[in-house]
Design a protein around this motif. Structure first.
Motif, PDB file in Angstrom:
ATOM      1  N   HIS A 167       0.386 -38.403  10.158  1.00 23.84           N
ATOM      2  CA  HIS A 167       0.853 -39.382  11.148  1.00 23.84           C
ATOM      3  C   HIS A 167      -0.282 -39.895  12.028  1.00 23.84           C
ATOM      4  O   HIS A 167      -0.340 -41.078  12.377  1.00 23.84           O
ATOM      5  N   ASP A 168      -1.208 -39.016  12.410  1.00 25.20           N
ATOM      6  CA  ASP A 168      -2.287 -39.409  13.315  1.00 25.20           C
ATOM      7  C   ASP A 168      -3.406 -40.167  12.611  1.00 25.20           C
ATOM      8  O   ASP A 168      -4.239 -40.800  13.275  1.00 25.20           O
ATOM      9  N   LEU A 169      -3.471 -40.082  11.288  1.00 19.48           N
ATOM     10  CA  LEU A 169      -4.510 -40.798  10.545  1.00 19.48           C
ATOM     11  C   LEU A 169      -4.041 -42.159  10.044  1.00 19.48           C
ATOM     12  O   LEU A 169      -4.857 -43.030   9.761  1.00 19.48           O
ATOM     13  N   LYS A 170      -2.741 -42.339   9.921  1.00 21.36           N
ATOM     14  CA  LYS A 170      -2.223 -43.617   9.443  1.00 21.36           C
ATOM     15  C   LYS A 170      -2.548 -44.741  10.421  1.00 21.36           C
ATOM     16  O   LYS A 170      -2.771 -44.488  11.612  1.00 21.36           O
ATOM     17  N   LEU A 184      -8.718 -31.705   7.808  1.00 21.83           N
ATOM     18  CA  LEU A 184      -7.620 -30.909   7.253  1.00 21.83           C
ATOM     19  C   LEU A 184      -6.287 -31.541   7.674  1.00 21.83           C
ATOM     20  O   LEU A 184      -5.535 -30.992   8.483  1.00 21.83           O
ATOM     21  N   PRO A 185      -5.995 -32.731   7.135  1.00 22.08           N
ATOM     22  CA  PRO A 185      -4.836 -33.501   7.627  1.00 22.08           C
ATOM     23  C   PRO A 185      -3.484 -32.855   7.365  1.00 22.08           C
ATOM     24  O   PRO A 185      -2.508 -33.177   8.042  1.00 22.08           O
ATOM     25  N   ARG A 186      -3.396 -31.965   6.382  1.00 20.89           N
ATOM     26  CA  ARG A 186      -2.096 -31.359   6.093  1.00 20.89           C
ATOM     27  C   ARG A 186      -1.664 -30.392   7.189  1.00 20.89           C
ATOM     28  O   ARG A 186      -0.465 -30.178   7.403  1.00 20.89           O
ATOM     29  N   TYR A 187      -2.628 -29.828   7.912  1.00 22.89           N
ATOM     30  CA  TYR A 187      -2.290 -28.802   8.898  1.00 22.89           C
ATOM     31  C   TYR A 187      -2.761 -29.123  10.313  1.00 22.89           C
ATOM     32  O   TYR A 187      -2.408 -28.407  11.244  1.00 22.89           O
TER      33      TYR A 187
END
Length: 569
Positions: free
Chosen positions: A34-37, A368-371
């Motif tokens: 969400h924060d990278l989109k 580490l976008p998943r976590y």
């Protein structure tokens, strides 16, 4: 049993995972959350006055207050007005760099880690991102230690005995109980500020934009009144002349720009929340030089007045001067020191959030976008800042701060590659969806996710400064290298951007335009998930289109704004 352990591990891993868009592949889960989109319209809440408040708030900090000290003091110092001119010129140039990188974020609403994927590659961008995240964590600890000094003054204003608080720490710790307690209090009470989303943290900077300058102006008036004038600095001339004067002014200008090295690459992290690109343009271009020049001027006059009040040399560190004001102070003066110290503490908090915790949080999100999201990354940054024992880095016998300041200029080569890629190679055209794709057919995948052009240019930008950098941390180097290093940011930026442009001319990259073509207005529904059929269609289409045709003049040849399955929302 092993199967049970694996299922439990997976359960807890899924519980720790941050929210992500449904339908993402495993590779995309390592590229987005969400924060990278791209920021959706609902979160684009920063208007021009928010950016004005942000930079006014950021300009009133201790480093800016003292920036003229190294220019004026010393055997070859320059006059106060010459140092102030350097500040004006340096921060005006820095504002131009800020606007160049910030426009990318404000147009496409993407952060620095995503911006770097276009020029360094989907996976190659991780090194610049890690580079900046590590620096942000270190600086968070350093700035928190300085904030702790502000807390010490606040507590001394209330309880004078706090100055002599008994020490229970050993000499080998490098600090004492009073200073560590103040540092910990500042660090602890900074934690709530990390919790808020970036698009809402603007309110902190609005409050800071009113309170902190008021505290600085109060300090300014108080010092002049106590000195019955503005002191000797404004009356004395410079000691440098001829070429020494010229190089002294160049160093003054470059030190102002170097202070902004991190923020230059960091600006898309905030500019992406702008309602429209122009909201992040004039507000930053004008506020930065004005705000930082005014703060520097106040620092010069207050330091000049201190030479009259206490005799001897001017006191450049405002915290040291406030500490001297506390000695034999009455109740009214103690209250004044408390308010001004609180203003400086708030200034340190805002600077730490803007330049360090948000930067590190955004970067760790990309690592580490998943976590990790920005909030979790910010708290990791704070934990590292606490654990690193910053007082050891700031000891007088340690040249680490010199190394840290000098090292920041190498960010200029990263900025050079990013700016050249966006403005001169791609001419404002980005296929946003492909910035979140790990498919080999993506124009930003390059070779195994790494762009050799971007890394070659980045290394060239470092090499031009490397000898002078060694000299800056205390080693003996040829004088020519020192002169070249005096232009460090320009050298790194120009060499990196020039190298990248030439490499892209001789070895063209895909997804570029021959004319200026920003299509950020089309970024409205930031969905980055591909289904299997769509992914195959994109791969087939890219395979059919030659690089020359992708660089053609016509919209339909490039698929710009026409084909929603070719990387455009």
């Amino acid at each position: 049993m092993d199967r049970l352990k694996r299922s439990k591990a997976r359960y807890y891993a899924d519980k720790l995972a941050v929210d992500a868009e449904p339908g993402l592949t495993n590779a995309q889960l390592m590229l987005t959350n969400h924060d990278l989109k791209p920021v959706e319209p609902e979160r684009r809440q920063w208007g021009p006055w928010n950016f004005v408040g942000f930079w006014i708030a950021d300009s009133f900090n201790i480093n800016t207050w003292m920036i003229s000290s190294s220019m004026i003091s010393g055997p070859k110092g320059i006059s106060w007005w010459q140092s102030w001119l350097c500040v004006w010129i340096g921060y005006s140039i820095a504002a131009c760099f800020i606007c160049m990188t910030g426009r990318i974020g404000a147009t496409y609403h993407i952060s620095f880690p995503v911006v770097t994927r276009a020029s360094f590659g989907i996976w190659g961008s991780l090194w610049p991102v890690f580079n900046r995240a590590a620096m942000a964590c270190i600086w968070y600890g350093v700035q928190s230690w300085i904030g702790g000094e502000c807390v010490t003054l606040m507590l001394r204003s209330i309880w004078s005995s706090y100055k002599d608080l008994p020490n229970s720490l050993s000499a080998s710790s490098g600090t004492n109980t009073r200073d560590y307690l103040s540092f910990f209090l500042f660090w602890f009470f900074s934690l709530p500020a990390i919790w808020f989303p970036v698009h809402k943290i603007r309110h902190l900077f609005t409050v800071k934009a009113y309170f902190v300058p008021a505290g600085g102006v109060t300090f300014f008036i108080w010092a002049i009144v106590r000195a019955h004038g503005i002191g000797p600095i404004v009356k004395q001339g410079g000691k440098a002349s001829g070429s020494d004067l010229g190089w002294a002014m160049v160093q003054g200008i470059m030190s102002s720009i170097a202070n902004f090295a991190t923020l230059i690459v960091n600006d898309p992290d905030f500019a992406r929340f702008a309602r429209k690109p122009k909201d992040a343009f004039w507000s930053q271009l004008l506020t930065i030089p004005i705000g930082f020049a005014v703060t520097s001027f106040i620092g010069i006059i207050v330091s000049s007045s201190s030479a009259v009040i206490f005799g001897g040399d001017p006191i450049w560190n405002p915290l040291d001067l406030l500490g001297m004001f506390l000695d034999k102070a009455n109740h009214g003066e103690r209250f004044g020191v408390f308010i001004i110290s609180a203003a400086f503490a708030l200034a340190q908090l805002g600077t730490n959030i803007a330049a360090n915790s948000v930067s590190a949080g955004t970067d760790m999100t990309a690592l580490l976008p998943r976590y990790l999201n920005i909030r979790r990354g910010g708290y990791i940054c704070a934990a590292v800042g606490l654990a690193m024992c910053p007082w050891n880095l700031l000891s007088s016998s340690n040249n680490f701060t010199t190394y840290l300041s000098a090292y920041s200029v190498f960010l200029s080569s990263i900025a050079g590659v990013i700016v050249c890629d966006y403005y001169f190679v791609r001419k404002g055209y980005l296929q946003i969806r492909d910035l979140y794709s790990a498919q080999p057919a993506s124009p930003y995948y390059y070779s195994f996710g790494f762009s050799w052009r971007g890394y070659t240019a980045y290394i060239c930008g470092i090499l031009i400064n490397i000898v002078g950098f060694v000299g800056a941390i205390g080693k003996k180097v040829p004088k020519g290298a020192t002169y070249l290093y005096n232009l460090n940011f320009f050298c790194g930026f120009i060499v990196a951007s020039g190298s990248y442009y030439l490499l892209c001319r001789f070895f063209p990259v895909a997804a570029t335009s021959y004319r200026w073509m920003e299509i950020g207005d089309e970024v409205r529904n930031p969905s980055v998930a591909y289904d299997a059929e769509e992914g195959q269609q994109i791969a087939d289409k890219v395979a059919e289109v030659s690089p020359e045709r992708m660089k053609g003049d016509g919209d339909e040849e490039m698929g710009v704004g026409r084909d929603k399955k070719f990387g455009i929302f």
